[in-house]
Design a protein around this motif. Structure first.
Motif: not given
Length: 322
Positions: A37, A70, A73-77, A79-81, A84, A88
């Motif tokens: 995190e 992020c 959306l509860e997504i680790d930056p 792990a973004a694709n 996303m 944004y």
């Protein structure tokens, strides 16, 4: 949070610097060894160290907003694709100007490029994201020749400090940080010219020429003072940019400038470029004086470049008729 985390780091760490946990995360730790995190923010802090001043502050705010997206959306930056990032950008279209969106996407793309270069990521999710087209003309409010003269007169009526600052900004096109960061000891002479040595973006030191009007305005204001900041408050402290910002708008109203509530110190820099070009100064000389690395930036500042009176057809017609 990203910006403040860096701005409060020791500026000149020496051997006695205590290697605290936060300093270790910033400089020493392998990001892969940090808790999952913490990795994205630690990477962002390292990325922002590549920049200084207002660019770092702006990029810090941009990344903080992206990280907030992020988190929603509860997504680790990390792990973004691409979807996303595209999502944004679409989210911003109803809330921000194209220029702001382009800068935010630039900050995000730079962050992920940095992550790839550092081996934290294998690919960047922002590599092929399209940025909005922005105008070739700057949206910063500038002044024409008559307005600039009225603005100078209003500054002279206000105070010697206002007159000195406005004359310097208009005649030399300095950034407000360059003007307010100067010290009295930065004033000197070189080969018959009165000069002021300023610190440009990135830390480079450059000499700017003070014409007689600027030199006189500064001498009147300084009144033989030999040290300290050039521009000071009543208590002798360095004048803050926020106070100068308020002064510019106050002077604009006094000078009768339309939309004076939109003026800023940067407006005087735009005015310098426009009027210098109207006075016939070559683009490359204006570019050098403004400290622009790219002539396209100088051209964006030139609000008179679409003036038909300056069209080369007139000059060429006169040249061919001789």
């Amino acid at each position: 949070m990203l910006v403040s985390a860096i701005e409060h780091r020791p500026q000149s760490p020496g051997p006695a610097l205590a290697v605290t946990e936060s300093v270790r995360e910033l400089f020493l730790e392998d990001l892969g060894e940090l808790p999952h995190e913490k990795r994205a923010e630690a990477l962002a802090r390292r990325f922002l160290l590549s920049y200084a001043g207002h660019t770092r502050a702006a990029y810090g705010r941009d990344l903080a907003d992206w990280f907030g997206w992020c988190a929603a959306l509860e997504i680790d930056p990390l792990a973004a694709n691409r979807a996303m990032v595209d999502g944004y950008a679409r989210h911003l279209e109803t809330r921000r100007s194209p220029a702001t969106i382009a800068r935010r996407l630039s900050a995000i793309a730079g962050f992920y490029r940095y992550g790839v270069a550092e081996g934290v990521l294998s690919t960047s999710p922002a590599e092929h994201v399209k940025r909005p087209k922005t105008s070739n003309d700057s949206q910063t409010l500038g002044m024409d020749r008559g307005e600039a003269k009225a603005f100078l007169a209003a500054a002279r009526d206000h105070s010697s400090r206002a007159a000195a600052l406005v004359t310097l900004l208009l005649h030399d096109g300095l950034r407000i940080s360059e003007a307010l960061g100067a010290d009295v000891t930065d004033l000197s002479h070189s080969r018959g010219h009165r000069i002021l040595t300023i610190t440009r973006k990135g830390g480079a030191r450059r000499d700017v020429v003070l014409n007689p009007a600027t030199s006189q305005a500064l001498d009147t204001y300084l009144d033989a003072r030999a040290d300290g900041p050039v521009f000071v408050t009543s208590t002798g402290n360095r004048w803050h940019r926020s106070e100068a910002f308020r002064l510019i708008r106050k002077l604009g109203a006094a000078a009768g400038i339309e939309h004076s509530d939109k003026l800023s110190p940067h407006s005087l820099r735009h005015t310098f470029v426009t009027l210098a070009r109207e006075a016939g100064v070559p683009l490359e000389d204006v570019q050098d004086a403004a400290g622009h690395a790219d002539p396209r930036t100088t051209r964006r500042y030139d609000r008179g470049r679409h003036n038909l009176d300056r069209h080369p057809a007139y000059a060429l017609g006169a040249f061919l008729s001789d």
